[in-house]
Scaffold this motif. Structure first.
Motif, short mmCIF file in Angstrom:
data_model
loop_
_atom_site.label_atom_id
_atom_site.label_comp_id
_atom_site.label_asym_id
_atom_site.label_seq_id
_atom_site.Cartn_x
_atom_site.Cartn_y
_atom_site.Cartn_z
N PRO A 106 -9.70 5.73 -11.63
CA PRO A 106 -10.57 4.54 -11.61
C PRO A 106 -10.29 3.70 -10.37
CG PRO A 106 -8.81 4.26 -13.20
CD PRO A 106 -8.72 5.67 -12.74
N ASN A 107 -11.28 2.92 -9.96
CA ASN A 107 -11.14 2.14 -8.73
C ASN A 107 -9.98 1.15 -8.79
OD1 ASN A 107 -13.24 3.42 -7.49
ND2 ASN A 107 -14.76 1.85 -7.98
N ASN A 108 -9.66 0.64 -9.99
CA ASN A 108 -8.59 -0.35 -10.06
C ASN A 108 -7.21 0.26 -9.78
OD1 ASN A 108 -8.10 1.03 -12.42
ND2 ASN A 108 -8.71 -0.65 -13.77
N VAL B 61 -4.68 -3.06 -4.25
CA VAL B 61 -3.36 -3.54 -3.85
C VAL B 61 -3.15 -4.99 -4.28
CG1 VAL B 61 -4.12 -4.25 -1.54
CG2 VAL B 61 -1.72 -3.70 -1.94
N VAL B 62 -4.20 -5.80 -4.27
CA VAL B 62 -4.07 -7.20 -4.69
C VAL B 62 -3.77 -7.28 -6.17
CG1 VAL B 62 -5.27 -9.41 -4.93
CG2 VAL B 62 -5.58 -8.04 -2.86
N LYS B 63 -4.43 -6.43 -6.97
CA LYS B 63 -4.15 -6.39 -8.40
C LYS B 63 -2.71 -5.99 -8.65
CE LYS B 63 -5.50 -4.02 -12.65
NZ LYS B 63 -6.40 -3.06 -13.28
N THR B 64 -2.23 -5.05 -7.85
CA THR B 64 -0.84 -4.62 -7.98
C THR B 64 0.11 -5.77 -7.74
OG1 THR B 64 -1.43 -2.41 -7.23
CG2 THR B 64 0.90 -3.01 -7.10
N ASN B 65 -0.21 -6.59 -6.73
CA ASN B 65 0.63 -7.75 -6.45
C ASN B 65 0.66 -8.70 -7.64
OD1 ASN B 65 1.28 -6.86 -3.91
ND2 ASN B 65 -0.36 -7.98 -2.90
N LYS B 66 -0.53 -8.99 -8.21
CA LYS B 66 -0.61 -9.94 -9.32
C LYS B 66 0.12 -9.40 -10.54
CE LYS B 66 -5.00 -12.01 -7.86
NZ LYS B 66 -6.42 -12.20 -8.19
N MET C 58 0.83 -1.21 0.00
CA MET C 58 0.00 0.00 0.00
C MET C 58 0.86 1.25 0.00
SD MET C 58 -2.98 -0.91 2.75
CE MET C 58 -3.93 -2.41 2.65
N VAL C 59 1.89 1.26 0.85
CA VAL C 59 2.75 2.44 0.97
C VAL C 59 3.43 2.75 -0.36
CG1 VAL C 59 4.82 3.34 2.11
CG2 VAL C 59 3.10 2.11 3.43
N ARG C 60 3.71 1.74 -1.15
CA ARG C 60 4.41 1.92 -2.42
C ARG C 60 3.52 2.45 -3.54
NH1 ARG C 60 7.64 -3.88 -2.34
NH2 ARG C 60 9.38 -3.23 -1.00
N MET C 61 2.22 2.43 -3.36
CA MET C 61 1.29 2.86 -4.41
C MET C 61 1.26 4.39 -4.50
SD MET C 61 -1.77 0.18 -3.55
CE MET C 61 -2.93 0.92 -4.69
N ILE D 136 -12.56 3.56 -2.19
CA ILE D 136 -11.29 3.20 -2.83
C ILE D 136 -10.66 1.94 -2.25
CG2 ILE D 136 -10.81 5.59 -3.42
CD1 ILE D 136 -8.82 5.68 -1.11
N SER D 137 -11.12 1.47 -1.09
CA SER D 137 -10.48 0.34 -0.44
C SER D 137 -10.64 -0.94 -1.25
CB SER D 137 -11.05 0.13 0.97
OG SER D 137 -10.70 1.21 1.81
N ASP D 138 -9.57 -1.70 -1.34
CA ASP D 138 -9.58 -2.98 -2.04
C ASP D 138 -10.42 -3.97 -1.25
OD1 ASP D 138 -9.05 -5.39 -3.28
OD2 ASP D 138 -6.92 -4.98 -3.57
N PRO D 139 -11.53 -4.49 -1.80
CA PRO D 139 -12.39 -5.41 -1.04
C PRO D 139 -11.67 -6.66 -0.56
CG PRO D 139 -13.47 -4.69 -3.07
CD PRO D 139 -12.06 -4.23 -3.16
#
Length: 530
Positions: A511-513, A517-522, A271-274, A406-409
Motif C-alpha cells: 500500500p502507498n502508506n 517517510v513523513v508518516k514514519t517520522n510521526k 528514507m534509507v532506513r525504510m 510511491i513518493s511521499d507528496p
C-alpha cells in the motif's frame, strides 16, 4: 548496442495544484515567453558539458587509450548521480539579496566558462597529442569538476523553474528541461564529433579537402566558454529573482515548504532506513549490470574495429524523434496501479538486443572490407540500436511512473531525486566496473609477422607491448574480455530476472502508506512518547 548517453535521468515537474486539488485548466504564456526562453537557454548550456564528456571517450579511443583508462575517465559521469548529496545545501544556503537560485547559478556558470577556457589551452596535450600518452587522471579530475558544476547548476535551474514561471505555466519547465538538455547534448557530442572529423567535413561540408576538421576541441571549448561567460553576465545583471507571492488569481506559483540542511539530510536518512526503499535500492543498484557491457563498451569496440567515430555519433540523430515520442507512447501503459509490469516485460527483449549488439560487434571486422563501411552495416546498427532504445525507454518510463506513484507528496522533490540517484548510480558503477575489467579479462600474445609466438611475452602491460613492437612483433588478442563480459552479463540478467521478479511484484503490492517517510517520522515519535 547503446552509444554514450546522458547519465542523468530526472524527475518530471508536476503541474502545481489548486487548493482544492485540481489542476489549472489551461496555460497562459503571456508574460512568461521570456522566462521560458531563459530556461531553455540555461538547459542548453547545461547539456553542452554533458555532450563533451560523452565525446571524450571517443577521442581517447582513437588515441590508443586502454579500457582501464576509459573506466577511470567514466568517473567524470558520476556527479549527476551523486548530486543529492549536496542538493540540500544548494536549496538551503543562499544570499537573499542576490536571489536564492542566482546565488548558485551565477558562480557555477562562471566557473564552467573558466574551466572550459583553461581546458582549451592544454586539452590537446592531455588527450595524447603528438604521440604522447593521454593524461587520463588529470582529464578525469577536470571533467569531473566540470560535470559537478553542471549538476549544481541543474539543481539551481530546476528550483528556479518552479518560481520563475506563473503557476499555470510551470509544466513548461519539464519541456524546457527535455528539449534544452537534449539540444545541448547534441551540440556538445554529435555536432562536435562530426565537425571535428576531417573525413566527415571533407565528404559533406567542404569542396576542397583538408587534413583537419572544421573545429578542434580547443576551439569548441573556447567558443562555449565565452558563451557561458556572456550569458551568465547578462542573467546576473538583467534577470531579477524575486520571491513569488500569492496573488488573488493565484497566477504565481510559490515554492514548496522549505527545509533547512539538517531537516533535508534527516529525511534522506529516514528514507534509507525504510525496508521497502532498501529492497528497491537493491533492485536499482543491480539491474543495470545486465546491460553494462552493451552500454559502456560496444561503441568503443566498434571504433577499434574501424567504424568512424563521427558515424557512430550520427547514429543518434534518427533516434532523437524516437526519444521524444516513446515516453508519450509508453506512458499510456504505465499509468495504472502496476507500472513495473512494463519494466519486467521489457528486460528480456532488451537482453536479446544487447546480445545482438555483441554479435554485430564480433562480425564487424568481417563486414568492413578495405576500410569501407557498407551502407547495410549502418542500417543494421540503426535498426538494432533503435529497437534497443524502445525497450530501454519502456524501462525508464515505467520506473519513473513507479517513483511518482510511491513518493511521499510531503517531500516529493527530495523523494524523487533520491530514487533517481539510486537508479543513475546503478548504471554508473556497473559501467565503470565493466570498462575496467575489459583489459583484465583480455588475453594477448606477441607474435611476429609469420605468426610465430615470441616466448615469455604475453602483452600483459605497456612494457611488454613495447618490447613486442621493438622485436618486430604484434600483440594479438587470444581472448577478448568484452565478449566474456557480454556473455556473463546476459546470463546474469536472466538469473537476476528469475530471482528478483518476485521482489518487484512484492513492492508493487505494498500500500502507498508503506512508502510515506513523513508518516514514519510521526509514528516513530508517537512510539517514543508512549
Amino acid at each position: 548496442m547503446s552509444l554514450r548517453r546522458r547519465q542523468n535521468s530526472k524527475e518530471s515537474l508536476l503541474m502545481p495544484q489548486d487548493d482544492d486539488g485540481g489542476q489549472h485548466e489551461k496555460t497562459d504564456i503571456r508574460g512568461d515567453r521570456g522566462n521560458i526562453l531563459i530556461l531553455l537557454l540555461l538547459y542548453i548550456l547545461q547539456g553542452i558539458p554533458l555532450g563533451l564528456i560523452a565525446a571524450v571517450p571517443m577521442l581517447l579511443q582513437n588515441r590508443g587509450a586502454s579500457y582501464k583508462q576509459q573506466a577511470e575517465f567514466s568517473f567524470a559521469y558520476w556527479p549527476f548521480s551523486l548530486k543529492l548529496l549536496w542538493a540540500p545545501i544548494v536549496d538551503a544556503c543562499y544570499i537573499k539579496r542576490f536571489g536564492r537560485r542566482k546565488s548558485w547559478l551565477v558562480p557555477c556558470q562562471y566557473l564552467m566558462g573558466i574551466f572550459m577556457l583553461f581546458l582549451s589551452w592544454q586539452v590537446d596535450r592531455w588527450l595524447g597529442g603528438n604521440g604522447a600518452d593521454p593524461n587520463v587522471p588529470l582529464l578525469t579530475a577536470l571533467f569531473f569538476m566540470l560535470n559537478f558544476l553542471a549538476a549544481t547548476q541543474d539543481i539551481a535551474v530546476d528550483g528556479w523553474a518552479l518560481t520563475m514561471l506563473k503557476r499555470c505555466n510551470v509544466g513548461y519547465a519539464s519541456t524546457c528541461n527535455s528539449v534544452g538538455q537534449t539540444a545541448g547534448y547534441f551540440l556538445g557530442y554529435v555536432a562536435f564529433i562530426a565537425l571535428e572529423s576531417k573525413d566527415f567535413c571533407n565528404n559533406y561540408l567542404r569542396e576542397t579537402p583538408k587534413d583537419v576538421g572544421m573545429v578542434t576541441l580547443p576551439e569548441f571549448l573556447w567558443f562555449w566558454a565565452w558563451c557561458f561567460l556572456v550569458v551568465t553576465t547578462l542573467i546576473a545583471i538583467l534577470k531579477k529573482e524575486n520571491l513569488p507571492k500569492y496573488k488573488d488569481d493565484g497566477s504565481r506559483y510559490t515554492e514548496e515548504h522549505e527545509m533547512n540542511v539538517y531537516e533535508s539530510y534527516k529525511i534522506l536518512l529516514d528514507m534509507v532506513r525504510m525496508r521497502p526503499v532498501q529492497i528497491l535500492a537493491g533492485i536499482l543498484l543491480t539491474v543495470k549490470v545486465t546491460f553494462a557491457a552493451c552500454d559502456a563498451v560496444t561503441s568503443l569496440k566498434l571504433i577499434d574495429a574501424g567504424v568512424p567515430k563521427e558515424k557512430l555519433a550520427l547514429l543518434a540523430v534518427p533516434i532523437i524523434p524516437l526519444q521524444i515520442i516513446l515516453p508519450l507512447v509508453v506512458s499510456r501503459y504505465t499509468n495504472g496501479p502496476r507500472p513495473m509490469e512494463v519494466y519486467v516485460k521489457a528486460i528480456p527483449y532488451r537482453i536479446v538486443f544487447a546480445g545482438i549488439a555483441t554479435i554485430i560487434a564480433y562480425l564487424t571486422p568481417y563486414m568492413i572490407s578495405g576500410g569501407e563501411v557498407p551502407l547495410y552495416y549502418y542500417v543494421l546498427l540503426v535498426v538494432n540500436y533503435g529497437i534497443y532504445q524502445i525497450f530501454l525507454y519502456c524501462m525508464f518510463v515505467a520506473i519513473m511512473a513507479f517513483f511518482a506513484k510511491i513518493s511521499d507528496p510531503a517531500v516529493g522533490g527530495t523523494y524523487m531525486t533520491f530514487l533517481n540517484t539510486l537508479s543513475n548510480l546503478g548504471g554508473n558503477w556497473a559501467n565503470t566496473a565493466i570498462l575496467w575489467l575489459v583489459d583484465v579479462l583480455t588475453w594477448k600474445e606477441c607474435v611476429i609477422v609469420n605468426g610465430e609466438e615470441i616466448a615469455d611475452n604475453k602483452c600483459l602491460n605497456k612494457q611488454q607491448t613495447q618490447e613486442c613492437t621493438a622485436a618486430g612483433g604484434e600483440c594479438e588478442i587470444v581472448f577478448d574480455g568484452y565478449y566474456i563480459e557480454s556473455i556473463v552479463c546476459l546470463v546474469y540478467g536472466v538469473i537476476w530476472l528469475l530471482c528478483l521478479r518476485k521482489w518487484i511484484n512484492y513492492l508493487q503490492s505494498l500500500p502507498n502508506n508503506s512508502w510515506l517517510v513523513v508518516k514514519t517520522n510521526k509514528s516513530s515519535n508517537m512510539h517514543k512518547k508512549s
